[in-house]
Scaffold this motif. Sequence first.
Motif, PDB file in Angstrom:
ATOM      1  N   GLU A 114      22.293 -30.969 -10.315  1.00  0.00           N
ATOM      2  CA  GLU A 114      22.909 -30.901  -8.567  1.00  0.00           C
ATOM      3  C   GLU A 114      24.017 -31.600  -8.326  1.00  0.00           C
ATOM      4  O   GLU A 114      25.317 -30.909  -7.709  1.00  0.00           O
ATOM      5  CB  GLU A 114      22.293 -30.598  -8.305  1.00  0.00           C
ATOM      6  N   THR A 115      23.671 -32.691  -8.417  1.00  0.00           N
ATOM      7  CA  THR A 115      24.322 -33.784  -7.982  1.00  0.00           C
ATOM      8  C   THR A 115      25.739 -33.146  -8.927  1.00  0.00           C
ATOM      9  O   THR A 115      27.035 -33.895  -7.989  1.00  0.00           O
ATOM     10  CB  THR A 115      24.390 -35.050  -8.671  1.00  0.00           C
ATOM     11  N   GLU A 119      35.545 -32.641   7.797  1.00  0.00           N
ATOM     12  CA  GLU A 119      35.984 -31.164   9.142  1.00  0.00           C
ATOM     13  C   GLU A 119      36.100 -31.081  10.070  1.00  0.00           C
ATOM     14  O   GLU A 119      36.880 -31.109  10.687  1.00  0.00           O
ATOM     15  CB  GLU A 119      34.262 -30.622   8.343  1.00  0.00           C
ATOM     16  N   LYS A 150      28.312 -30.787  -7.516  1.00  0.00           N
ATOM     17  CA  LYS A 150      28.917 -30.880  -6.143  1.00  0.00           C
ATOM     18  C   LYS A 150      29.959 -32.094  -6.572  1.00  0.00           C
ATOM     19  O   LYS A 150      30.273 -31.867  -6.335  1.00  0.00           O
ATOM     20  CB  LYS A 150      27.597 -31.778  -5.404  1.00  0.00           C
ATOM     21  N   PHE A 187      27.757 -38.238   0.810  1.00  0.00           N
ATOM     22  CA  PHE A 187      27.827 -37.471   0.496  1.00  0.00           C
ATOM     23  C   PHE A 187      28.109 -36.045   1.135  1.00  0.00           C
ATOM     24  O   PHE A 187      29.747 -35.810   1.741  1.00  0.00           O
ATOM     25  CB  PHE A 187      28.207 -36.971  -1.215  1.00  0.00           C
ATOM     26  N   THR A 188      27.528 -35.999   1.817  1.00  0.00           N
ATOM     27  CA  THR A 188      27.646 -33.749   2.324  1.00  0.00           C
ATOM     28  C   THR A 188      27.833 -35.095   4.130  1.00  0.00           C
ATOM     29  O   THR A 188      28.641 -33.984   4.887  1.00  0.00           O
ATOM     30  CB  THR A 188      26.390 -33.568   2.239  1.00  0.00           C
ATOM     31  N   GLN A 189      27.750 -35.674   4.620  1.00  0.00           N
ATOM     32  CA  GLN A 189      28.058 -36.040   6.356  1.00  0.00           C
ATOM     33  C   GLN A 189      29.866 -36.853   5.759  1.00  0.00           C
ATOM     34  O   GLN A 189      29.964 -36.448   7.102  1.00  0.00           O
ATOM     35  CB  GLN A 189      26.991 -37.981   6.283  1.00  0.00           C
ATOM     36  N   GLU A 229      31.767 -35.159   4.385  1.00  0.00           N
ATOM     37  CA  GLU A 229      31.876 -33.595   4.654  1.00  0.00           C
ATOM     38  C   GLU A 229      32.750 -32.945   6.264  1.00  0.00           C
ATOM     39  O   GLU A 229      33.052 -32.874   6.374  1.00  0.00           O
ATOM     40  CB  GLU A 229      31.320 -32.536   3.647  1.00  0.00           C
ATOM     41  N   LYS A 230      31.296 -33.128   6.840  1.00  0.00           N
ATOM     42  CA  LYS A 230      30.993 -33.556   8.190  1.00  0.00           C
ATOM     43  C   LYS A 230      32.362 -33.975   8.733  1.00  0.00           C
ATOM     44  O   LYS A 230      33.171 -33.133   9.813  1.00  0.00           O
ATOM     45  CB  LYS A 230      29.954 -33.611   9.163  1.00  0.00           C
ATOM     46  N   VAL A 256      23.448 -38.291  -2.271  1.00  0.00           N
ATOM     47  CA  VAL A 256      24.148 -37.013  -2.045  1.00  0.00           C
ATOM     48  C   VAL A 256      24.009 -36.546  -0.252  1.00  0.00           C
ATOM     49  O   VAL A 256      25.005 -35.882   0.473  1.00  0.00           O
ATOM     50  CB  VAL A 256      23.553 -36.031  -2.583  1.00  0.00           C
ATOM     51  N   ALA A 257      23.416 -37.490   0.487  1.00  0.00           N
ATOM     52  CA  ALA A 257      23.496 -37.422   1.715  1.00  0.00           C
ATOM     53  C   ALA A 257      24.417 -37.539   2.611  1.00  0.00           C
ATOM     54  O   ALA A 257      25.166 -37.162   3.148  1.00  0.00           O
ATOM     55  CB  ALA A 257      21.721 -38.048   2.623  1.00  0.00           C
ATOM     56  N   GLU A 310      18.168 -42.500   2.871  1.00  0.00           N
ATOM     57  CA  GLU A 310      19.248 -41.229   2.521  1.00  0.00           C
ATOM     58  C   GLU A 310      20.391 -40.970   4.206  1.00  0.00           C
ATOM     59  O   GLU A 310      21.272 -40.400   3.536  1.00  0.00           O
ATOM     60  CB  GLU A 310      18.692 -39.994   2.538  1.00  0.00           C
TER      61      GLU A 310
END
Length: 457
Positions: free
Chosen positions: A56-57, A437, A60, A429-431, A433-434, A426-427, A141
């Motif tokens: 999954e990583t 944005e 992504k 990387f997700t933040q 993206e925020k 992963v955590a 994380e």
Amino acid sequence: MELQNALIIAGVVLLLLLVAYNRWQIHKARRVRPLMPEDDLPPMREPVVGKTIQPETEAKLREAPPPEHVSRREPTLGEAGKGLRHDTDADAAAVATASAAAHAAASTADADEIVTDEVAVAAAPAAHAGAHAAPADAQAEAEALAPAHRAPPPQSAEPVKAAEAKPRPAVEPAPLDGQPAPATIDPLIDCIVPMHLERKASGDRILPLTGRLRRAGTKQVHIEGLRVESNAWEPVTAGHQYEDLQVAVQLANRSGPLNALEFSEFVNAVEALAEALDASAELPDMTETVANARELDGFAASADVQLGVNVISDGAPWSAAYVQTVATQDGLVLSRDGTRFIRYEPGADGVQKPLFTLQFGDTNFLRDDLTLNAGRQITLLLDVPQAAQAIKPFKTVCEYGYSLAQRMGAQLVDDNMRPLSEASFVAIFTQLEKLYEKLEARGMPAGSPVAQRLFSV
């Protein structure tokens, strides 16, 4: 005789006080500033990398599986995440050219301004290992992402402390055939003053009158003209005719918001130019302008983030000379002040722009004795708003950090000296993206010219 001795003693004491004061000022300038709390994004640990990547990583990151064996060939400048070249001859030539250019650039105090044609031609995908990660507790994380103070960065090895001062603004491509560079003024971050000319004026007449319109305090000032032939705004250029002018001062940068004193300095310079050109200027209200500057600075402070990766030696300390050799061979370029190495990446316009920096404690590679300076920690710093999201700068930093760790007998850890885990990767990387944005919604995506101006000094 006693008076003479007293004068000598007083002179010695005064000299010692001056030396102590200078050292205190240097220490004060390098002191790490405390972090500001982030309301929108929870705190996180340092960027993550390990030894294996879960499916999954991998999906992504949208990257091909990394090679099983990490090549000893040093990475070169190029777009992140495209893998190795398959043409052996072309690859060898690119690496040799980039390495030679980096050696030449690192040998001078003006190295960060030397982005030569050879480096641009030799820009090739970096020979990095993939961002391998090892399974670990998910407790680490969310603590590596934190807003940086809007002030010049400390010369410290701490990973996430303050905004990097910068990388200086990216070098604009040279105009071709006498044509001006693209327009710079942007209403998102500039206070714009329209200036109506009674008659057309040439750039040759205007330019000698703009000596005071360079900066207002710590804020940049720009002047553009409405060109007759193209009916478009452009930086004032000799030989061109202009119907109108517009002058703008930047509302905020990493030195803080535009204040009343800087606004007054700007207005006085604009009025002097208008009088010299027999023009009328539409001056803005100072209270409203200063309020807008503070609001913009508040937004910038909330999005001003820097991420760090620490490479810690598993054995004996490294000498600064060894770190310099590795960084130079990897194509990093020594900064003008000698305190860090800079990794450049080509932008959409082909111009090399800073991506991340490498610091070795408080070592100055131009001033210090590199054979005596030693340490066990290398810090890679990513200035998030300055790097475009499309080139995956965070992943590139992690890949390079993992490559360094493998080659130098080290490991990647966070600022608490705990190994980085895949869950944290992963955590973060997700933040990130925020955060991207958030910048996009404001109309200043990371790495764009307006973002680079706002997040600079």
